[in-house]
Design a protein around this motif. Sequence first.
Motif, PDB file in Angstrom:
ATOM      1  N   PHE A 196      40.183  36.092 -25.159  1.00  0.00           N
ATOM      2  CA  PHE A 196      39.586  36.901 -24.088  1.00  0.00           C
ATOM      3  C   PHE A 196      40.486  36.880 -22.848  1.00  0.00           C
ATOM      4  O   PHE A 196      40.771  35.825 -22.293  1.00  0.00           O
ATOM      5  CB  PHE A 196      38.197  36.355 -23.754  1.00  0.00           C
ATOM      6  N   THR A 197      40.927  38.062 -22.430  1.00  0.00           N
ATOM      7  CA  THR A 197      41.852  38.148 -21.291  1.00  0.00           C
ATOM      8  C   THR A 197      41.218  38.926 -20.141  1.00  0.00           C
ATOM      9  O   THR A 197      40.098  39.441 -20.274  1.00  0.00           O
ATOM     10  CB  THR A 197      43.132  38.909 -21.695  1.00  0.00           C
ATOM     11  N   ASP A 198      41.984  39.078 -19.082  1.00  0.00           N
ATOM     12  CA  ASP A 198      41.502  39.859 -17.941  1.00  0.00           C
ATOM     13  C   ASP A 198      41.285  41.325 -18.329  1.00  0.00           C
ATOM     14  O   ASP A 198      40.428  41.999 -17.763  1.00  0.00           O
ATOM     15  CB  ASP A 198      42.491  39.743 -16.776  1.00  0.00           C
ATOM     16  N   ASP A 199      42.043  41.813 -19.311  1.00  0.00           N
ATOM     17  CA  ASP A 199      41.829  43.191 -19.784  1.00  0.00           C
ATOM     18  C   ASP A 199      40.456  43.329 -20.420  1.00  0.00           C
ATOM     19  O   ASP A 199      39.774  44.345 -20.248  1.00  0.00           O
ATOM     20  CB  ASP A 199      42.885  43.574 -20.834  1.00  0.00           C
ATOM     21  N   ASP A 200      40.054  42.315 -21.186  1.00  0.00           N
ATOM     22  CA  ASP A 200      38.718  42.344 -21.800  1.00  0.00           C
ATOM     23  C   ASP A 200      37.640  42.312 -20.722  1.00  0.00           C
ATOM     24  O   ASP A 200      36.629  43.004 -20.822  1.00  0.00           O
ATOM     25  CB  ASP A 200      38.537  41.155 -22.756  1.00  0.00           C
ATOM     26  N   LEU A 201      37.874  41.490 -19.693  1.00  0.00           N
ATOM     27  CA  LEU A 201      36.912  41.425 -18.582  1.00  0.00           C
ATOM     28  C   LEU A 201      36.827  42.797 -17.905  1.00  0.00           C
ATOM     29  O   LEU A 201      35.731  43.286 -17.603  1.00  0.00           O
ATOM     30  CB  LEU A 201      37.355  40.348 -17.580  1.00  0.00           C
ATOM     31  N   ALA A 202      37.993  43.418 -17.694  1.00  0.00           N
ATOM     32  CA  ALA A 202      38.020  44.736 -17.053  1.00  0.00           C
ATOM     33  C   ALA A 202      37.218  45.747 -17.881  1.00  0.00           C
ATOM     34  O   ALA A 202      36.478  46.567 -17.325  1.00  0.00           O
ATOM     35  CB  ALA A 202      39.463  45.197 -16.882  1.00  0.00           C
ATOM     36  N   LYS A 203      37.352  45.680 -19.206  1.00  0.00           N
ATOM     37  CA  LYS A 203      36.613  46.618 -20.074  1.00  0.00           C
ATOM     38  C   LYS A 203      35.104  46.412 -19.941  1.00  0.00           C
ATOM     39  O   LYS A 203      34.332  47.369 -19.904  1.00  0.00           O
ATOM     40  CB  LYS A 203      37.018  46.416 -21.544  1.00  0.00           C
ATOM     41  N   ALA A 204      34.685  45.162 -19.873  1.00  0.00           N
ATOM     42  CA  ALA A 204      33.251  44.866 -19.737  1.00  0.00           C
ATOM     43  C   ALA A 204      32.732  45.382 -18.391  1.00  0.00           C
ATOM     44  O   ALA A 204      31.663  45.999 -18.324  1.00  0.00           O
ATOM     45  CB  ALA A 204      33.014  43.360 -19.854  1.00  0.00           C
ATOM     46  N   ILE A 205      33.522  45.178 -17.337  1.00  0.00           N
ATOM     47  CA  ILE A 205      33.103  45.633 -16.001  1.00  0.00           C
ATOM     48  C   ILE A 205      33.066  47.161 -15.954  1.00  0.00           C
ATOM     49  O   ILE A 205      32.171  47.775 -15.374  1.00  0.00           O
ATOM     50  CB  ILE A 205      34.044  45.045 -14.918  1.00  0.00           C
ATOM     51  N   GLU A 206      34.039  47.761 -16.620  1.00  0.00           N
ATOM     52  CA  GLU A 206      34.106  49.229 -16.687  1.00  0.00           C
ATOM     53  C   GLU A 206      32.871  49.773 -17.414  1.00  0.00           C
ATOM     54  O   GLU A 206      32.250  50.752 -16.990  1.00  0.00           O
ATOM     55  CB  GLU A 206      35.400  49.609 -17.433  1.00  0.00           C
ATOM     56  N   SER A 207      32.495  49.132 -18.505  1.00  0.00           N
ATOM     57  CA  SER A 207      31.305  49.555 -19.244  1.00  0.00           C
ATOM     58  C   SER A 207      30.065  49.436 -18.357  1.00  0.00           C
ATOM     59  O   SER A 207      29.220  50.339 -18.311  1.00  0.00           O
ATOM     60  CB  SER A 207      31.158  48.691 -20.508  1.00  0.00           C
ATOM     61  N   PHE A 208      29.994  48.344 -17.615  1.00  0.00           N
ATOM     62  CA  PHE A 208      28.860  48.117 -16.701  1.00  0.00           C
ATOM     63  C   PHE A 208      28.770  49.237 -15.657  1.00  0.00           C
ATOM     64  O   PHE A 208      27.680  49.727 -15.340  1.00  0.00           O
ATOM     65  CB  PHE A 208      29.020  46.764 -16.008  1.00  0.00           C
ATOM     66  N   ALA A 209      29.926  49.657 -15.150  1.00  0.00           N
ATOM     67  CA  ALA A 209      29.950  50.672 -14.086  1.00  0.00           C
ATOM     68  C   ALA A 209      29.385  52.006 -14.568  1.00  0.00           C
ATOM     69  O   ALA A 209      28.964  52.834 -13.761  1.00  0.00           O
ATOM     70  CB  ALA A 209      31.376  50.850 -13.579  1.00  0.00           C
ATOM     71  N   HIS A 210      29.365  52.203 -15.890  1.00  0.00           N
ATOM     72  CA  HIS A 210      28.855  53.478 -16.419  1.00  0.00           C
ATOM     73  C   HIS A 210      27.404  53.407 -16.871  1.00  0.00           C
ATOM     74  O   HIS A 210      26.881  54.345 -17.431  1.00  0.00           O
ATOM     75  CB  HIS A 210      29.748  53.956 -17.571  1.00  0.00           C
ATOM     76  N   ARG A 211      26.766  52.272 -16.646  1.00  0.00           N
ATOM     77  CA  ARG A 211      25.361  52.162 -17.046  1.00  0.00           C
ATOM     78  C   ARG A 211      24.476  52.666 -15.899  1.00  0.00           C
ATOM     79  O   ARG A 211      24.809  52.494 -14.726  1.00  0.00           O
ATOM     80  CB  ARG A 211      24.988  50.700 -17.320  1.00  0.00           C
ATOM     81  N   GLN A 212      23.339  53.224 -16.240  1.00  0.00           N
ATOM     82  CA  GLN A 212      22.355  53.523 -15.201  1.00  0.00           C
ATOM     83  C   GLN A 212      21.206  52.531 -15.354  1.00  0.00           C
ATOM     84  O   GLN A 212      20.499  52.535 -16.360  1.00  0.00           O
ATOM     85  CB  GLN A 212      21.807  54.946 -15.311  1.00  0.00           C
ATOM     86  N   ARG A 213      21.045  51.688 -14.343  1.00  0.00           N
ATOM     87  CA  ARG A 213      19.980  50.670 -14.403  1.00  0.00           C
ATOM     88  C   ARG A 213      18.710  51.295 -13.849  1.00  0.00           C
ATOM     89  O   ARG A 213      18.650  51.684 -12.685  1.00  0.00           O
ATOM     90  CB  ARG A 213      20.417  49.443 -13.610  1.00  0.00           C
ATOM     91  N   ARG A 214      17.694  51.382 -14.675  1.00  0.00           N
ATOM     92  CA  ARG A 214      16.493  52.117 -14.260  1.00  0.00           C
ATOM     93  C   ARG A 214      15.309  51.209 -13.940  1.00  0.00           C
ATOM     94  O   ARG A 214      14.365  51.633 -13.329  1.00  0.00           O
ATOM     95  CB  ARG A 214      16.127  53.140 -15.336  1.00  0.00           C
ATOM     96  N   PHE A 215      15.324  50.000 -14.385  1.00  0.00           N
ATOM     97  CA  PHE A 215      14.242  49.043 -14.100  1.00  0.00           C
ATOM     98  C   PHE A 215      12.863  49.663 -14.336  1.00  0.00           C
ATOM     99  O   PHE A 215      11.918  49.430 -13.571  1.00  0.00           O
ATOM    100  CB  PHE A 215      14.357  48.494 -12.670  1.00  0.00           C
ATOM    101  N   GLY A 216      12.761  50.489 -15.344  1.00  0.00           N
ATOM    102  CA  GLY A 216      11.466  51.084 -15.699  1.00  0.00           C
ATOM    103  C   GLY A 216      11.233  52.468 -15.126  1.00  0.00           C
ATOM    104  O   GLY A 216      10.313  53.166 -15.553  1.00  0.00           O
ATOM    105  N   GLN A 217      12.071  52.871 -14.158  1.00  0.00           N
ATOM    106  CA  GLN A 217      11.883  54.193 -13.555  1.00  0.00           C
ATOM    107  C   GLN A 217      12.524  55.277 -14.422  1.00  0.00           C
ATOM    108  O   GLN A 217      13.208  54.982 -15.402  1.00  0.00           O
ATOM    109  CB  GLN A 217      12.535  54.218 -12.175  1.00  0.00           C
ATOM    110  N   THR A 218      12.342  56.532 -14.021  1.00  0.00           N
ATOM    111  CA  THR A 218      13.027  57.607 -14.744  1.00  0.00           C
ATOM    112  C   THR A 218      14.426  57.762 -14.174  1.00  0.00           C
ATOM    113  O   THR A 218      14.707  57.339 -13.045  1.00  0.00           O
ATOM    114  CB  THR A 218      12.298  58.963 -14.584  1.00  0.00           C
TER     115      THR A 218
END
Length: 264
Positions: free
Chosen positions: A229-251
């Motif tokens: 696991f390298t910094d590139d892998d960390l970057a990919k995980a953070i990048e994936s996170f940035a594209h999520r929409q966190r809705r916490f139950g809302q629409t």
Amino acid sequence: MENDDLRLVPTPVAAAPIDTDLPQHIAVIMDGNGRWATRNGLPRVAGHRRGVDAVKALVENCARRKIPYLTLFAFSSENWKRPSAEVKLLLELLTSVLESEVRKLHENDVCLRIIGNLSRFSPRVRLLIRNAQELTRSNSSLNLTVAVNYGGRWDVTQACRQIAQQVAHGDIDPAAISKDTVARHMSTSELPEPDLFIRTGGERRISNFLLWQMAYTELYFTDTLWPDFTDDDLAKAIESFAHRQRRFGQTSEQVTAAHRAQNA
Ligand code: IPE
Ligand code: IPE
Ligand code: MG
């Protein structure tokens, strides 16, 4: 009655404006050391040793990326079931890392916390842990939490036990027990909930990690084995996170509208 509102958004921690695309708290199951070793024709212990190097790199990379909270699963309450020689080596590695790395963590303004059921460890190891926590407690650049002999079910159980004791002493009315009460008794009570969970090694499971705390955490799985696991892998995980929409139950529409209003 105590405050039991429906906010599940982690408390902001830094005074500076927070980049919402950047997870404030990353929790990691560092899995795949054994398979890494087998694939490289080495004994499993060699995988664990390489795993420690990957931990050091991750801590540095999170600090550099200004991620304020990092929580690592180092040894689970179920890992005692492994062959005794492997358990022994894992605990020795943990102890020697505690001995050799704490000063450096302190110099780098890292606050170290150890969570888990420590009653099974020797007085010497418990003292090492206490001293390390004491030394680094006022540091604030990175909050590094290491889970050892940790299990999510253990954490919920010990919280229940503490609350039950308070009820038995008449210090708390059972009707006043809220999810905030429970959260305050979890071993992570001083930490915000994880925003991003990363598991390496290809398995798609939680393996009794932060069960209560990860109710709304974004999950990210990678086949990369932990020592790789390298910094590139960390970057990919953070990048994936940035594209999520966190809705916490809302629409989705509600979340988008709230976001627009905030940025207006
Ligand atoms: C993770 O790697 C380290 C610990 C559980 C302590 P593993 O040792 O589980 O590696 P695999 O899953 O057997 O490859
Ligand atoms: C989870 O990994 C625990 C740690 C990384 C410390 P395991 O390798 O123990 O998980 P399982 O047994 O595959 O679910
Ligand atoms: Mg494993």
